[in-house]
Design an enzyme around this catalytic site. Structure first.
Site, PDB file in Angstrom:
ATOM      1  N   LYS A 169     -11.875  -2.590  17.985  1.00 22.22           N
ATOM      2  CA  LYS A 169     -11.025  -3.850  18.111  1.00 22.22           C
ATOM      3  C   LYS A 169      -9.969  -3.628  18.888  1.00 22.22           C
ATOM      4  O   LYS A 169      -9.533  -4.685  19.967  1.00 22.22           O
ATOM      5  CB  LYS A 169      -9.914  -2.604  17.335  1.00 22.22           C
ATOM      6  N   LYS A 187       9.497 -17.968  -9.116  1.00 22.40           N
ATOM      7  CA  LYS A 187       8.582 -16.353 -10.123  1.00 22.40           C
ATOM      8  C   LYS A 187       7.821 -17.214 -10.499  1.00 22.40           C
ATOM      9  O   LYS A 187       7.987 -18.239 -11.242  1.00 22.40           O
ATOM     10  CB  LYS A 187       9.694 -15.646 -10.991  1.00 22.40           C
ATOM     11  N   ASP A 225      -4.637  -6.018   5.279  1.00 24.67           N
ATOM     12  CA  ASP A 225      -5.538  -7.354   5.771  1.00 24.67           C
ATOM     13  C   ASP A 225      -5.654  -8.859   5.096  1.00 24.67           C
ATOM     14  O   ASP A 225      -5.962  -8.757   5.921  1.00 24.67           O
ATOM     15  CB  ASP A 225      -6.617  -6.401   5.270  1.00 24.67           C
ATOM     16  N   ASN A 270       0.542  -1.215   0.073  1.00 26.39           N
ATOM     17  CA  ASN A 270       0.170   0.052   0.034  1.00 26.39           C
ATOM     18  C   ASN A 270       0.728   1.333  -0.415  1.00 26.39           C
ATOM     19  O   ASN A 270       2.477   1.024   0.154  1.00 26.39           O
ATOM     20  CB  ASN A 270      -1.139   0.011   1.838  1.00 26.39           C
ATOM     21  N   PRO A 277      -3.560 -11.478  10.856  1.00 23.73           N
ATOM     22  CA  PRO A 277      -3.983 -11.294  11.841  1.00 23.73           C
ATOM     23  C   PRO A 277      -4.037  -9.925  12.382  1.00 23.73           C
ATOM     24  O   PRO A 277      -3.332  -8.963  11.782  1.00 23.73           O
ATOM     25  CB  PRO A 277      -2.370 -11.504  12.803  1.00 23.73           C
ATOM     26  N   ASP A 278      -4.748  -9.362  13.078  1.00 26.35           N
ATOM     27  CA  ASP A 278      -4.972  -7.734  13.324  1.00 26.35           C
ATOM     28  C   ASP A 278      -4.886  -7.670  14.467  1.00 26.35           C
ATOM     29  O   ASP A 278      -4.424  -8.384  15.632  1.00 26.35           O
ATOM     30  CB  ASP A 278      -6.703  -6.882  13.744  1.00 26.35           C
ATOM     31  N   ILE A 279      -2.939  -6.713  14.328  1.00 25.30           N
ATOM     32  CA  ILE A 279      -2.306  -7.139  15.768  1.00 25.30           C
ATOM     33  C   ILE A 279      -2.612  -6.049  16.431  1.00 25.30           C
ATOM     34  O   ILE A 279      -2.873  -6.008  18.265  1.00 25.30           O
ATOM     35  CB  ILE A 279      -1.152  -6.190  14.644  1.00 25.30           C
ATOM     36  N   LYS A 335     -14.532   1.470  14.997  1.00 20.04           N
ATOM     37  CA  LYS A 335     -13.490   0.460  14.804  1.00 20.04           C
ATOM     38  C   LYS A 335     -12.415   0.464  16.176  1.00 20.04           C
ATOM     39  O   LYS A 335     -12.112  -0.470  16.757  1.00 20.04           O
ATOM     40  CB  LYS A 335     -12.033   0.958  14.187  1.00 20.04           C
TER      41      LYS A 335
HETATM   42  N1  CTP Z   1      -4.644  -2.859  12.541  1.00 18.69           N
HETATM   43  C1  CTP Z   1      -3.415  -3.944  12.821  1.00 18.69           C
HETATM   44  N2  CTP Z   1      -3.682  -4.999  12.264  1.00 18.69           N
HETATM   45  C2  CTP Z   1      -4.202  -5.682  10.881  1.00 18.69           C
HETATM   46  C3  CTP Z   1      -4.780  -4.281  10.376  1.00 18.69           C
HETATM   47  C4  CTP Z   1      -5.157  -3.467  10.815  1.00 18.69           C
HETATM   48  O1  CTP Z   1      -2.591  -3.955  13.264  1.00 18.69           O
HETATM   49  N3  CTP Z   1      -4.336  -6.195  10.157  1.00 18.69           N
HETATM   50  C5  CTP Z   1      -4.123  -1.238  12.952  1.00 18.69           C
HETATM   51  C6  CTP Z   1      -3.521  -0.689  12.113  1.00 18.69           C
HETATM   52  O2  CTP Z   1      -2.649  -0.486  12.625  1.00 18.69           O
HETATM   53  C7  CTP Z   1      -4.070   0.515  12.414  1.00 18.69           C
HETATM   54  C8  CTP Z   1      -5.677   0.150  13.111  1.00 18.69           C
HETATM   55  O3  CTP Z   1      -6.156  -1.700  13.094  1.00 18.69           O
HETATM   56  O4  CTP Z   1      -4.049   0.982  13.550  1.00 18.69           O
HETATM   57  C9  CTP Z   1      -6.301   0.657  11.984  1.00 18.69           C
HETATM   58  O5  CTP Z   1      -6.060   0.065  10.433  1.00 18.69           O
HETATM   59  P1  CTP Z   1      -7.350   0.040   8.980  1.00 18.69           P
HETATM   60  O6  CTP Z   1      -6.719  -0.276   8.127  1.00 18.69           O
HETATM   61  O7  CTP Z   1      -7.495   1.808   9.390  1.00 18.69           O
HETATM   62  O8  CTP Z   1      -8.655  -1.103   9.498  1.00 18.69           O
HETATM   63  P2  CTP Z   1      -8.717  -2.199   8.883  1.00 18.69           P
HETATM   64  O9  CTP Z   1      -8.522  -3.233   9.995  1.00 18.69           O
HETATM   65  O10 CTP Z   1      -8.158  -2.563   7.693  1.00 18.69           O
HETATM   66  O11 CTP Z   1     -10.198  -1.776   8.916  1.00 18.69           O
HETATM   67  P3  CTP Z   1     -11.137  -1.750   7.361  1.00 18.69           P
HETATM   68  O12 CTP Z   1     -11.429  -2.838   7.117  1.00 18.69           O
HETATM   69  O13 CTP Z   1     -12.920  -1.414   8.273  1.00 18.69           O
HETATM   70  O14 CTP Z   1     -10.712   0.253   7.285  1.00 18.69           O
END
Ligand code: CTP
Length: 402
Positions: free
Chosen positions: A342, A287, A277, A209, A305-307, A338
């Protein structure tokens, strides 16, 4: 002092012979020196000596058209973190006290918006003269910092106050002037995530990104400046990590998660990374080649994983967990949801829709959302956002509200 820039104005006094040693010591501490030499300073030390030791050109005239075109004198005085005048002669002190601007040094001193530290050096009678003492009082009133002078034998054969402070003493004063007086996060450990993550498709391709890592880097630096020990877990960002923090470089979201887990326990965590995500399941270790069918490959993706959510519910959860919410629409509503989803304490909500220029830009406009509501901050530089957030974190951890 690492990464700081000192604008060093060298006045005309016999103690200018100590300035090369001063430049060496400043650079040994990791700071850069921009030397400025007055006409009388040039009678005691040479532009060549100063520029060789500083590793930069010496600025010595207000009327150099080339240098004025490249970098104006206003810019020169603002690019610095601190302006140091050494030796500060009676004449230079008088000029600063009166706000004169008739040569490069005095113009820079009038144009600067940075702190100024002077190291006076002159004959004892000049130092004791009521005019100099009046000027000194004015300078102190104006917030100008001083170091020295020392007592001792003078080059002119007299004895008394007026010798320039030793270079080591001046460096210590520079360090103090650069360090914010209060370091309310001393002894605290803070984890900061930053930058994008790269999710491999094969050894040469990845999903990424546009995050530059600028905001996370600025936050880590601001926390460090307040005395925190910072574990800086960063994906492949385009900006360099700050000095003076523990850098843990990772590539994928899963690595970032493991690194954050390993960095615990902590007093606070700021999750500023733009974590991908999803990752590609079973990324190829070779490759990938086109197979001639004209059909693009179909990737199976799995959620990362959502950290932020994980650390918010961890057994050894930090006292304060701060997340970011990068949104392109309905910013406050999405960010508020959010925060609850979270489980973090604060969310820094920001609008990253392309017209804002925030993603990859130098400014940010955030709203801090906590259980007490939403607080909109004015649009400001990412460094300023970082400074404000660091102050808020310090106040929270120290049980204060601001
Ligand atoms: N974050 C994280 N781990 C992930 C995704 C997000 O720790 N796998 C954290 C980011 O560092 C940030 C917060 O979650 O502090 C929100 O990130 P954002 O990209 O805005 O949210 P998403 O989890 O992608 O939610 P959505 O899909 O609803 O936008």
């Amino acid at each position: 002092m690492h990464g700081k820039r000192i604008l060093l104005i060298v006045g005309g006094g016999i103690s200018a012979y100590k300035i090369p040693q001063l430049i060496r010591l400043i650079r040994a501490q990791g700071a850069a020196v921009t030397p400025v030499l007055t006409a009388s300073g040039a009678q005691f030390t040479t532009p060549m000596t100063l520029s060789v030791l500083a590793g930069e050109p010496v600025h010595d005239t207000l009327w150099d058209r080339n240098s004025e075109a490249e970098i104006g004198h206003i810019q020169l005085s603002r690019n610095a973190d601190l302006v140091v005048v050494a030796p500060a002669t009676a004449d230079l002190m008088a000029k600063i006290a009166q706000g004169q601007a008739n040569d490069l040094a005095s113009t820079l001193l009038l144009a600067t918006d940075k702190r100024v530290l002077i190291a006076p050096a002159m004959n004892v009678r000049m130092w004791d003269h009521p005019a100099t003492q009046r000027n000194l009082a004015t300078l102190k009133d104006d917030g100008i910092l001083t170091v020295g002078p020392d007592n001792g034998d003078m080059a002119c054969g007299e004895y008394g106050a007026g010798r320039m402070a030793e270079p080591e003493t001046i460096v210590a004063a520079i360090r103090d002037a650069l360090t914010p007086a209060a370091r309310p996060l001393t002894g605290r450990h803070v984890i900061v995530t930053s930058g994008p993550t790269h999710e491999p498709i094969d050894p040469v391709r990845y999903i990424a990104n546009r995050s530059s890592g600028a905001q996370g880097t600025a936050i880590a630096a601001a926390l460090r400046d307040l005395g925190a020990q910072v574990s800086f877990v960063t994906g492949p960002a385009t900006v360099a990590p700050p000095e003076g923090v523990s850098v843990i470089a990772v590539e994928t979201a899963r690595q970032m998660h493991d690194a954050v887990q390993a960095a615990l326990p902590a007093d606070a965590a700021v999750m500023a990374a733009a974590v991908a995500d999803w990752h590609v399941v079973g990324a190829s270790d070779r490759k990938m080649k086109k197979d001639g069918s004209g059909q693009p490959p179909a990737f199976e993706m799995a959620e990362n994983p959502d950290i932020l959510a994980w650390i918010s519910h961890a057994d050894d959860r930090p006292d304060l967990v701060v997340g970011f919410a990068a949104e392109t629409n309905d910013v406050i509503a999405h960010a508020t949801a959010k925060r609850l989803r979270k489980g973090c304490d604060w969310i820094m909500a920001n609008d990253v829709s392309p017209p804002t220029g925030i993603m990859g830009g130098s400014e940010n406009a955030v709203t801090l959302i906590s259980d007490t509501g939403a607080e909109e901050w004015p649009r400001m530089g990412k460094d300023a956002v970082a400074g404000c957030l660091a102050e808020r974190i310090a106040a929270h951890l120290n049980g204060k509200t601001i």
